[in-house]
Design a protein around this motif. Structure first.
Motif, PDB file in Angstrom:
ATOM      1  N   LYS A 169       0.848  -1.191   0.000  1.00  0.00           N
ATOM      2  CA  LYS A 169       0.000   0.000   0.000  1.00  0.00           C
ATOM      3  C   LYS A 169       0.887   1.246   0.000  1.00  0.00           C
ATOM      4  O   LYS A 169       1.852   1.317   0.765  1.00  0.00           O
ATOM      5  N   ILE A 170       0.540   2.206  -0.849  1.00  0.00           N
ATOM      6  CA  ILE A 170       1.268   3.474  -0.913  1.00  0.00           C
ATOM      7  C   ILE A 170       0.272   4.607  -0.687  1.00  0.00           C
ATOM      8  O   ILE A 170      -0.780   4.650  -1.330  1.00  0.00           O
ATOM      9  N   TYR A 171       0.620   5.495   0.228  1.00  0.00           N
ATOM     10  CA  TYR A 171      -0.222   6.646   0.537  1.00  0.00           C
ATOM     11  C   TYR A 171       0.534   7.940   0.238  1.00  0.00           C
ATOM     12  O   TYR A 171       1.770   7.977   0.314  1.00  0.00           O
ATOM     13  N   ASP A 172      -0.214   8.977  -0.062  1.00  0.00           N
ATOM     14  CA  ASP A 172       0.330  10.331  -0.146  1.00  0.00           C
ATOM     15  C   ASP A 172      -0.248  11.150   0.986  1.00  0.00           C
ATOM     16  O   ASP A 172      -1.407  10.949   1.401  1.00  0.00           O
ATOM     17  N   ALA A 173       0.537  12.088   1.492  1.00  0.00           N
ATOM     18  CA  ALA A 173       0.065  12.976   2.549  1.00  0.00           C
ATOM     19  C   ALA A 173       0.705  14.338   2.377  1.00  0.00           C
ATOM     20  O   ALA A 173       1.846  14.451   1.901  1.00  0.00           O
ATOM     21  N   VAL A 174      -0.018  15.374   2.764  1.00  0.00           N
ATOM     22  CA  VAL A 174       0.513  16.739   2.768  1.00  0.00           C
ATOM     23  C   VAL A 174       0.587  17.197   4.211  1.00  0.00           C
ATOM     24  O   VAL A 174      -0.375  17.062   4.975  1.00  0.00           O
ATOM     25  N   ALA A 175       1.746  17.729   4.582  1.00  0.00           N
ATOM     26  CA  ALA A 175       1.955  18.202   5.942  1.00  0.00           C
ATOM     27  C   ALA A 175       2.981  19.341   5.918  1.00  0.00           C
ATOM     28  O   ALA A 175       3.559  19.664   4.872  1.00  0.00           O
ATOM     29  N   GLN A 236      -2.830   4.663  11.944  1.00  0.00           N
ATOM     30  CA  GLN A 236      -1.373   4.521  12.006  1.00  0.00           C
ATOM     31  C   GLN A 236      -0.635   5.669  11.340  1.00  0.00           C
ATOM     32  O   GLN A 236       0.292   6.256  11.928  1.00  0.00           O
ATOM     33  N   LEU A 237      -1.002   5.999  10.113  1.00  0.00           N
ATOM     34  CA  LEU A 237      -0.275   7.028   9.388  1.00  0.00           C
ATOM     35  C   LEU A 237      -0.462   8.398  10.025  1.00  0.00           C
ATOM     36  O   LEU A 237       0.474   9.204  10.087  1.00  0.00           O
ATOM     37  N   ARG A 238      -1.648   8.660  10.514  1.00  0.00           N
ATOM     38  CA  ARG A 238      -1.923   9.942  11.156  1.00  0.00           C
ATOM     39  C   ARG A 238      -1.117  10.083  12.442  1.00  0.00           C
ATOM     40  O   ARG A 238      -0.557  11.153  12.732  1.00  0.00           O
ATOM     41  N   VAL A 239      -1.045   9.012  13.219  1.00  0.00           N
ATOM     42  CA  VAL A 239      -0.285   9.046  14.464  1.00  0.00           C
ATOM     43  C   VAL A 239       1.207   9.170  14.184  1.00  0.00           C
ATOM     44  O   VAL A 239       1.917   9.959  14.828  1.00  0.00           O
ATOM     45  N   HIS A 240       1.717   8.417  13.224  1.00  0.00           N
ATOM     46  CA  HIS A 240       3.151   8.463  12.945  1.00  0.00           C
ATOM     47  C   HIS A 240       3.578   9.817  12.385  1.00  0.00           C
ATOM     48  O   HIS A 240       4.635  10.335  12.756  1.00  0.00           O
ATOM     49  N   MET A 241       2.779  10.397  11.527  1.00  0.00           N
ATOM     50  CA  MET A 241       3.126  11.730  11.014  1.00  0.00           C
ATOM     51  C   MET A 241       3.099  12.759  12.144  1.00  0.00           C
ATOM     52  O   MET A 241       3.958  13.638  12.224  1.00  0.00           O
ATOM     53  N   SER A 242       2.127  12.652  13.026  1.00  0.00           N
ATOM     54  CA  SER A 242       2.062  13.567  14.165  1.00  0.00           C
ATOM     55  C   SER A 242       3.260  13.386  15.088  1.00  0.00           C
ATOM     56  O   SER A 242       3.807  14.355  15.620  1.00  0.00           O
ATOM     57  N   SER A 243       3.700  12.133  15.251  1.00  0.00           N
ATOM     58  CA  SER A 243       4.839  11.874  16.133  1.00  0.00           C
ATOM     59  C   SER A 243       6.134  12.456  15.573  1.00  0.00           C
ATOM     60  O   SER A 243       7.068  12.728  16.329  1.00  0.00           O
ATOM     61  N   LEU A 244       6.177  12.660  14.257  1.00  0.00           N
ATOM     62  CA  LEU A 244       7.331  13.316  13.634  1.00  0.00           C
ATOM     63  C   LEU A 244       7.291  14.836  13.821  1.00  0.00           C
ATOM     64  O   LEU A 244       8.242  15.537  13.477  1.00  0.00           O
ATOM     65  N   GLY A 245       6.170  15.340  14.327  1.00  0.00           N
ATOM     66  CA  GLY A 245       6.015  16.779  14.473  1.00  0.00           C
ATOM     67  C   GLY A 245       5.447  17.443  13.238  1.00  0.00           C
ATOM     68  O   GLY A 245       5.437  18.672  13.133  1.00  0.00           O
ATOM     69  N   PRO A 247       2.023  16.835  11.659  1.00  0.00           N
ATOM     70  CA  PRO A 247       0.699  16.226  11.480  1.00  0.00           C
ATOM     71  C   PRO A 247       0.130  16.529  10.107  1.00  0.00           C
ATOM     72  O   PRO A 247       0.388  17.588   9.520  1.00  0.00           O
ATOM     73  N   ILE A 248      -0.644  15.612   9.583  1.00  0.00           N
ATOM     74  CA  ILE A 248      -1.235  15.753   8.258  1.00  0.00           C
ATOM     75  C   ILE A 248      -2.220  16.918   8.257  1.00  0.00           C
ATOM     76  O   ILE A 248      -3.006  17.084   9.200  1.00  0.00           O
ATOM     77  N   LEU A 249      -2.177  17.722   7.224  1.00  0.00           N
ATOM     78  CA  LEU A 249      -3.095  18.851   7.126  1.00  0.00           C
ATOM     79  C   LEU A 249      -4.538  18.362   7.147  1.00  0.00           C
ATOM     80  O   LEU A 249      -4.883  17.374   6.492  1.00  0.00           O
ATOM     81  N   GLY A 250      -5.386  19.068   7.891  1.00  0.00           N
ATOM     82  CA  GLY A 250      -6.791  18.705   7.983  1.00  0.00           C
ATOM     83  C   GLY A 250      -7.086  17.648   9.019  1.00  0.00           C
ATOM     84  O   GLY A 250      -8.247  17.226   9.144  1.00  0.00           O
ATOM     85  N   ASP A 251      -6.089  17.229   9.799  1.00  0.00           N
ATOM     86  CA  ASP A 251      -6.308  16.192  10.809  1.00  0.00           C
ATOM     87  C   ASP A 251      -6.805  16.839  12.099  1.00  0.00           C
ATOM     88  O   ASP A 251      -6.047  17.543  12.784  1.00  0.00           O
ATOM     89  N   ASN A 252      -8.061  16.596  12.437  1.00  0.00           N
ATOM     90  CA  ASN A 252      -8.624  17.173  13.654  1.00  0.00           C
ATOM     91  C   ASN A 252      -8.538  16.233  14.860  1.00  0.00           C
ATOM     92  O   ASN A 252      -9.141  16.485  15.890  1.00  0.00           O
ATOM     93  N   PHE A 253      -7.760  15.140  14.703  1.00  0.00           N
ATOM     94  CA  PHE A 253      -7.540  14.206  15.808  1.00  0.00           C
ATOM     95  C   PHE A 253      -6.140  14.317  16.398  1.00  0.00           C
ATOM     96  O   PHE A 253      -5.953  14.147  17.597  1.00  0.00           O
ATOM     97  N   TYR A 254      -5.146  14.551  15.547  1.00  0.00           N
ATOM     98  CA  TYR A 254      -3.752  14.514  15.981  1.00  0.00           C
ATOM     99  C   TYR A 254      -3.026  15.777  15.508  1.00  0.00           C
ATOM    100  O   TYR A 254      -3.203  16.190  14.370  1.00  0.00           O
ATOM    101  N   PRO A 255      -2.228  16.415  16.368  1.00  0.00           N
ATOM    102  CA  PRO A 255      -1.901  15.983  17.732  1.00  0.00           C
ATOM    103  C   PRO A 255      -2.979  16.312  18.763  1.00  0.00           C
ATOM    104  O   PRO A 255      -2.982  15.753  19.848  1.00  0.00           O
ATOM    105  N   GLU A 256      -3.898  17.252  18.441  1.00  0.00           N
ATOM    106  CA  GLU A 256      -4.944  17.619  19.383  1.00  0.00           C
ATOM    107  C   GLU A 256      -6.311  17.386  18.743  1.00  0.00           C
ATOM    108  O   GLU A 256      -6.496  17.625  17.547  1.00  0.00           O
ATOM    109  N   LEU A 257      -7.258  16.940  19.556  1.00  0.00           N
ATOM    110  CA  LEU A 257      -8.613  16.701  19.080  1.00  0.00           C
ATOM    111  C   LEU A 257      -9.401  18.010  19.101  1.00  0.00           C
ATOM    112  O   LEU A 257      -9.412  18.717  20.102  1.00  0.00           O
TER     113      LEU A 257
END
Length: 299
Positions: A169-175, A236-245, A247-257
């Motif tokens: 599986k390959i994903y793209d993300a903008v952050a 998984q991907l949302r958490v890992h990107m957030s852990s890198l500092g 977070p994926i644009l548009g993510d209303n869960f990580y790092p803060e809800l």
């Protein structure tokens, strides 16, 4: 799990309700009315219409005794749901598989506020394929390639590909772009998500989640990242990107809800399941499906 004794109706599976180990109620109906008081009138009506059945498919009556740890089945009434104003594109269809390009904001399966308006139920109804079943899942906020099986006879074989990590599986993300990050990198952690809890979290312990992250392009403000998950933990991907500092644009869960209105489609999560590749368990052919959608850097 035992096969439901009621068929799929209007694209929806019947609901299973497990009777408790012990109960002060003598009948199934008394228990249901206590557990679902907001649906009391409809439950009585469903029993009168012989639409509540036991595991053998036999209709229950108002006097049917409650037998501990047994299952009963009935059709739930779909709630009034928001209409997600984005189309599902069909990428491929054959006798075994239906592959679609799921839009952002559309749930894969019935859950929470999205029952009849989930991808599974919509496709069952529109294509008249009642046995359609997801081979895997995408988060409601994630867009991209989603694979369903068409026939029950092939369901297990394709689902096991994902369970056994035999799918690429390959994903793209903008952050946000961070020049101090050393990329590409492989992230590993132990990730859990408890039932009823909105967010997943990383905890100490043996890793069960792994993601390879590389930077594809950037404009010094934002980056387009390519993600290669080796495992498929929830968020998984949302958490890992957030852990890198980053977070994926548009993510209303990580790092803060934070709250987003259910009908606000203005800022979709910038995460796309771009492609899926695997060896078909029935033909041994390599099969690859790719989304027609693309993510772009802001501005």
């Amino acid at each position: 799990m035992a096969r439901a004794p009621l068929p799929i109706r209007n694209g929806l599976n019947p609901s299973r309700v497990r009777m408790p180990d012990s109960s002060p109620f003598a009948t199934v109906l008394e228990y249901l009315l206590d557990r679902f008081p907001q649906n009391a009138a409809r439950l009585i009506e469903k029993v009168e219409l012989r639409e509540v059945v036991d595991a053998a498919g036999l209709p229950l009556t108002a006097d049917s005794p409650l037998v501990p740890r047994t299952d009963i089945y009935l059709y739930r009434d779909p709630p009034i749901e928001p209409v997600v104003p984005f189309a599902i594109e069909i990428l491929h269809r054959d006798e075994n598989l239906l592959v679609v390009d799921k839009p952002h904001f559309l749930a894969t399966i019935p859950r929470g506020a999205y029952i009849a308006r989930s991808a599974l139920v919509l496709l069952r109804r529109e294509l008249d394929v009642p046995d359609l079943s997801p081979a895997h899942r995408l988060d409601r906020l994630t867009a991209g390639v989603l694979i369903f099986t068409v026939r029950p006879a092939v369901r297990r074989a394709y689902q096991e590909l994902f369970a056994q990590r035999a799918v690429t599986k390959i994903y793209d993300a903008v952050a946000r772009y961070d020049s101090t990050l050393e990329l590409p990198t492989t992230l590993t952690s132990r990730m859990i998500k408890e039932r009823g809890v909105l967010r997943a979290e990383e905890v100490p312990g043996e890793p069960n989640a792994e993601t390879y992250v590389e930077l594809t392009e950037h404009d010094r403000m934002h980056g387009l990242y390519t993600l290669y998950p080796k495992t498929g933990r929830t968020h998984q991907l949302r958490v890992h990107m957030s852990s890198l500092g980053i977070p994926i644009l548009g993510d209303n869960f990580y790092p803060e809800l934070y709250e987003v209105a259910g009908d606000d489609y203005s800022a979709p999560l910038q995460l796309l399941a771009r492609s899926i590749e695997f060896v078909d368990p029935f033909t041994d052919a390599v099969r690859r499906f790719e989304s027609s959608r693309r993510l772009h850097l802001p501005g």
